[in-house]
Structures are given as C-alpha cells and as structure tokens.
Motif scaffolding. Structure first.
Motif, PDB file in Angstrom:
ATOM      1  N   TYR A  61       5.248  -0.092  63.819  1.00  0.00           N
ATOM      2  CA  TYR A  61       3.843  -0.636  63.964  1.00  0.00           C
ATOM      3  C   TYR A  61       2.870   0.434  63.912  1.00  0.00           C
ATOM      4  CZ  TYR A  61      -0.493  -2.967  65.934  1.00  0.00           C
ATOM      5  OH  TYR A  61      -1.831  -3.376  65.824  1.00  0.00           O
ATOM      6  N   THR A  62       1.563   0.060  63.118  1.00  0.00           N
ATOM      7  CA  THR A  62       0.545   0.930  63.195  1.00  0.00           C
ATOM      8  C   THR A  62      -0.793   0.186  63.060  1.00  0.00           C
ATOM      9  OG1 THR A  62      -0.443   2.833  61.739  1.00  0.00           O
ATOM     10  CG2 THR A  62       0.954   1.104  60.450  1.00  0.00           C
ATOM     11  N   THR A  63      -1.708   0.680  63.344  1.00  0.00           N
ATOM     12  CA  THR A  63      -3.297   0.040  63.302  1.00  0.00           C
ATOM     13  C   THR A  63      -3.730   0.454  61.927  1.00  0.00           C
ATOM     14  OG1 THR A  63      -4.402   1.809  64.327  1.00  0.00           O
ATOM     15  CG2 THR A  63      -3.641   0.031  65.790  1.00  0.00           C
ATOM     16  N   ASP A  64      -3.177   1.019  61.144  1.00  0.00           N
ATOM     17  CA  ASP A  64      -3.660   1.119  59.731  1.00  0.00           C
ATOM     18  C   ASP A  64      -3.496  -0.028  58.818  1.00  0.00           C
ATOM     19  OD1 ASP A  64      -4.300   3.875  60.224  1.00  0.00           O
ATOM     20  OD2 ASP A  64      -2.901   4.975  59.045  1.00  0.00           O
ATOM     21  N   SER A  65      -4.202  -0.268  57.915  1.00  0.00           N
ATOM     22  CA  SER A  65      -4.332  -1.493  57.194  1.00  0.00           C
ATOM     23  C   SER A  65      -2.943  -1.671  56.214  1.00  0.00           C
ATOM     24  CB  SER A  65      -5.651  -1.781  56.644  1.00  0.00           C
ATOM     25  OG  SER A  65      -5.905  -0.787  55.570  1.00  0.00           O
ATOM     26  N   GLY A  66      -2.674  -0.605  55.692  1.00  0.00           N
ATOM     27  CA  GLY A  66      -1.846  -0.729  54.423  1.00  0.00           C
ATOM     28  C   GLY A  66      -2.349  -1.060  53.209  1.00  0.00           C
ATOM     29  N   PRO A  67      -1.827  -1.179  52.089  1.00  0.00           N
ATOM     30  CA  PRO A  67      -2.484  -1.539  50.754  1.00  0.00           C
ATOM     31  C   PRO A  67      -2.870  -2.876  50.615  1.00  0.00           C
ATOM     32  CG  PRO A  67      -0.182  -1.305  50.409  1.00  0.00           C
ATOM     33  CD  PRO A  67      -0.323  -0.782  51.931  1.00  0.00           C
ATOM     34  N   SER A  68      -3.911  -3.307  49.730  1.00  0.00           N
ATOM     35  CA  SER A  68      -4.222  -4.814  49.460  1.00  0.00           C
ATOM     36  C   SER A  68      -3.500  -5.123  48.268  1.00  0.00           C
ATOM     37  CB  SER A  68      -5.728  -4.764  49.319  1.00  0.00           C
ATOM     38  OG  SER A  68      -6.007  -4.124  48.242  1.00  0.00           O
ATOM     39  N   ALA A  69      -3.601  -6.526  47.815  1.00  0.00           N
ATOM     40  CA  ALA A  69      -3.221  -6.901  46.739  1.00  0.00           C
ATOM     41  C   ALA A  69      -3.759  -6.409  45.438  1.00  0.00           C
ATOM     42  CB  ALA A  69      -3.541  -8.277  46.829  1.00  0.00           C
ATOM     43  N   ASP A  70      -4.819  -5.416  45.545  1.00  0.00           N
ATOM     44  CA  ASP A  70      -5.250  -4.698  44.448  1.00  0.00           C
ATOM     45  C   ASP A  70      -4.555  -3.520  44.174  1.00  0.00           C
ATOM     46  OD1 ASP A  70      -7.100  -6.997  43.649  1.00  0.00           O
ATOM     47  OD2 ASP A  70      -8.501  -6.270  45.303  1.00  0.00           O
ATOM     48  N   ALA A  71      -3.654  -3.182  44.895  1.00  0.00           N
ATOM     49  CA  ALA A  71      -3.001  -1.641  45.155  1.00  0.00           C
ATOM     50  C   ALA A  71      -2.145  -1.559  43.801  1.00  0.00           C
ATOM     51  CB  ALA A  71      -2.276  -1.326  46.365  1.00  0.00           C
ATOM     52  N   SER A  72      -2.176  -0.222  43.475  1.00  0.00           N
ATOM     53  CA  SER A  72      -1.140   0.045  42.326  1.00  0.00           C
ATOM     54  C   SER A  72      -0.195   0.888  42.934  1.00  0.00           C
ATOM     55  CB  SER A  72      -2.049   1.094  41.323  1.00  0.00           C
ATOM     56  OG  SER A  72      -2.544   1.955  41.810  1.00  0.00           O
ATOM     57  N   VAL A  73       1.013   1.082  41.810  1.00  0.00           N
ATOM     58  CA  VAL A  73       2.195   1.882  42.669  1.00  0.00           C
ATOM     59  C   VAL A  73       2.266   2.891  41.552  1.00  0.00           C
ATOM     60  CG1 VAL A  73       4.648   1.753  42.693  1.00  0.00           C
ATOM     61  CG2 VAL A  73       3.346  -0.424  43.061  1.00  0.00           C
TER      62      VAL A  73
END
Length: 405
Positions: A61-73
C-alpha cells in the motif's frame, strides 16, 4: 533455480540450539562463511517502493496515486526477464533482478529513472551478474541488500560494488527480500532465519524455522517468520528482531507457501488452497478467518490498506475484507489470470496485472474503473512511484516497463 542451496555455518552451529530447537543463538564468532570488503553505506529506508510490497510489513500500500486511465506504457530498459523481481524504487533509482529462467543468464541492475537519457544508458546504471534465483532488492540509504539461491549480500546501490557477502543463508525468490528491523538485517526462507549487522554482515543470531517457506515480515521491532517441521506441522513464529528471542510460536496452522503480511492489529497468514487467517500480534491466536474462491493449487495473496485486507488469487478472484472482523466488503471476478502477483493498492485504487492487461479497481467498492493493454506479460510484481507503475515483463521486446501519465 529458486531453491535455497543450504550452506550452514561450520563448527556444529545447529547443535547449539536449545533442546526445543526454537530459541535463537548468538553466533558472531562462527563467521567463516562471510566475505567482508567494507561496511555497507546503510541509511534510512525511504523512497517510493524500497523493497518487496513497499515495506517490511508487506502491505503493498502507498498513498501515491498510481497512473490514470490516460497513462501510456513504455519499455525503459531491455533484458531477458523470464523470471524477475519487483522493482525497488528510491531516490530516483530503480533496482531489480531478472533471469532467463534457465539458470544461464541473469543480473541485478540499477536504472536512473530521472535521467534525461534512457535509464539503461545513464551514468548511474550498473549490473551485477548472477544467473540464478533472486530476491527483490531492499534499499536502505545507499545500500542494497539481496537474498539469492546461494548467498545474502550487501552492495553499494550507487555503483553495484559488493560490500559483503555470506553463504550462510540465502533463498532466491522475489518475495524473500531481506528486512531491516531494530537495527538488524533479517533474512529467512530456508531452515534458518538469520539476524545480521547490516553494515558488516556479521551474524548476530539465528533461529531454527524448520522447513519454512519464504516471506517473513516485520513491524515494531518484531519479525514474523513462517515455520514448518513437515506438512502436518506448519505455522508462524514471532521473534524479537534485535535478539532473535522467540516471543510466541504456532505450529498448528495449515500449510502455506506465500508471504505473510501484517497490519495494525493482525498478522495475516494465507493457507494453501484455504482460508486467510488473521492472527493476534500479541500471541498468534486466531481472531478470524475469511475465504476467497481458489483454483486447485492456488493460495491467496494479500495487501493491507488501513482497515481493509485485500486478497486475490491467480485466477482473477479479488476480495476485500474488513480488517477488524473479516467481514467481506466486496468481491470481484476478473476474466484474467493474475498468476502469483500480490495485490497493490495506491491511494484509493487497487491495481491488478494479468497476462496482457493492467486493471484499475476501486479499493473501496471493487468497481472496475479502467483497464489498459500491456506491451508485455509482467513477470515481477508491480511497484508504484507517484503516478507511475514499474514492472519487468516478457514479450516481443522483454525488459523493464513503466506505465505513466
């Protein structure tokens, strides 16, 4: 080659254990298996994701948000990653281990994630050759600690230079990252758990864990380790991290082959093809049990986020349980194989990687928020930094990948 190559200390060290075989012993003098070069540059354990499942409690678990649906790989580094660890992340540096799966080729490697050039080409990138099973690295200041199929070692994370190595211990699976607690480096996963001076590698104590699986955890100066005598006597023990003294031991739990996790009030023990057990931190007594649909040979993997225990199986069954009493908050079945990857929770989003997609699920409700096709099959766990996720993967172009906004 993921099995531990057992090399025990000379001089009949095992015979020094107590009659019960359970009490730790100081073995600083019996140190013939240690190759010391210099003190490791040990510092604080900080950064976005400095060890397996982010912290020594294996919360994921982290309080960072992680990527959104708009993220690229994007692929940020090449390399054969048939078997890979999670990416440890701290101070702009990423470190991981990966192998070709045949015991012929493999490395630990560092990547400068904030470099203007490709990470693999930056001045801070380095590799350490090692072909066989590896743990996820643990980063503490400028030191990196690893457990492998043949040894436990400390490196300078800035250069890859080895500081010390000992063949007394070691078990090479991604979940078996060494932990730091009460100023002690603790490594397990085989028949013995070892406590060492993190700077020098000198052995401080050891504990007979029997035929234990990898994946110990630590919280508030206490280390919790799987234990086992045979398939009928398995469980967990709580040890004082500074001395190795046993606080309590339970050897009447079902067999488990997956890592432990620990929260504010419970230790979570995941039985093979069975229930998740919530054990009291004070004495190991069972507080509650919860179940999740399991494949024939599966075991649940868990993460802890506040008052919620997250679990998932290799066949895409997800669930969230109330950490206080085990009541089911929600469940979800994805049409995907997630293999042996543990859950990852970033702020209010739970991320799940399948063979070819990254899923984002609401941590509160279990609603599927979005999914994204991946350019590779993840072979290591997911690691989160800010709005980014990192993993090692296989495919047409194997290597290290980043999913980022």
């Amino acid at each position: 080659m993921h099995t531990r190559r057992a090399v025990l200390a000379a001089g009949g060290a095992t015979a020094l254990a107590s009659l019960s075989g359970c009490v730790a012993r100081a073995l600083g003098a019996l140190d013939v298996e240690r190759d010391y070069r210099r003190d490791a540059p040990v510092g604080d354990v900080t950064g976005a994701w400095p060890t397996y499942q982010r912290d020594f409690a294996n919360t994921g678990y982290t309080t960072d948000s992680g990527p959104s649906a708009d993220a690229s790989v994007e692929r940020i580094a090449s390399g054969d990653a048939a078997l890979a660890t999670s990416v440890a992340l701290a101070d702009g540096r990423g470190v991981l281990g990966h192998s070709d799966g045949d015991g012929e080729d493999g490395v630990y490697r560092a990547l400068d994630l904030d470099s203007e050039t490709a990470p693999a080409e930056s001045d801070d990138a380095w590799t350490v050759d090692y072909a066989h099973g590896k743990s996820t690295p643990t980063l503490a200041g400028d030191a990196m600690f690893v457990s492998t199929a043949e040894f436990v070692a400390a490196y300078d994370a800035r250069t890859g230079e080895r500081c010390w190595r000992t063949s007394n211990g070691g078990y090479g699976t991604p979940a078996n990252a060494p932990v730091l607690a009460a100023g002690t480096l603790v490594d397990g996963g085989g028949s013995t758990v070892f406590g060492r001076d993190p700077a020098t590698g000198k052995e401080q104590w050891s504990y007979d864990a029997g035929e234990a699986s990898p994946g110990l955890v630590a919280r508030d100066g206490v280390v919790y380790t799987p234990i086992g005598v045979d398939h009928e006597q398995t469980g967990v023990a709580a040890l004082d991290a500074a001395t190795g003294e046993e606080r309590w031991r339970r050897d009447d739990l079902p067999q488990s082959g997956v890592p432990l996790a620990v929260g504010d009030s419970h230790l979570y023990y995941n039985a093979h093809r069975g229930n998740v057990f919530a054990l009291a931190l004070e004495d190991g007594s069972t507080q509650w049990q919860a179940s999740i649909p399991l494949p024939e040979n599966g075991s649940p993997r868990t993460a802890v986020a506040g008052d919620t225990l997250h679990a998932q199986t290799s066949r895409g069954s997800l669930a969230a349980f109330d950490a206080a009493d085990g009541a089911t908050k929600w469940s979800l079945s994805l049409d995907a194989d997630t293999f042996a990857r543990p859950p990852v929770v970033a702020d209010d989003t739970r991320f799940v990687a399948s063979d070819d997609r990254l899923y984002a699920v609401s941590a509160a409700s279990g609603d599927e928020l979005w999914s994204k096709a991946l350019d590779a099959r993840p072979t290591g766990g997911l690691s989160v930094r800010g709005s980014e996720i990192y993993f090692a993967g296989m495919g047409r172009d194997p290597g290290v990948f980043r999913v980022a906004d």
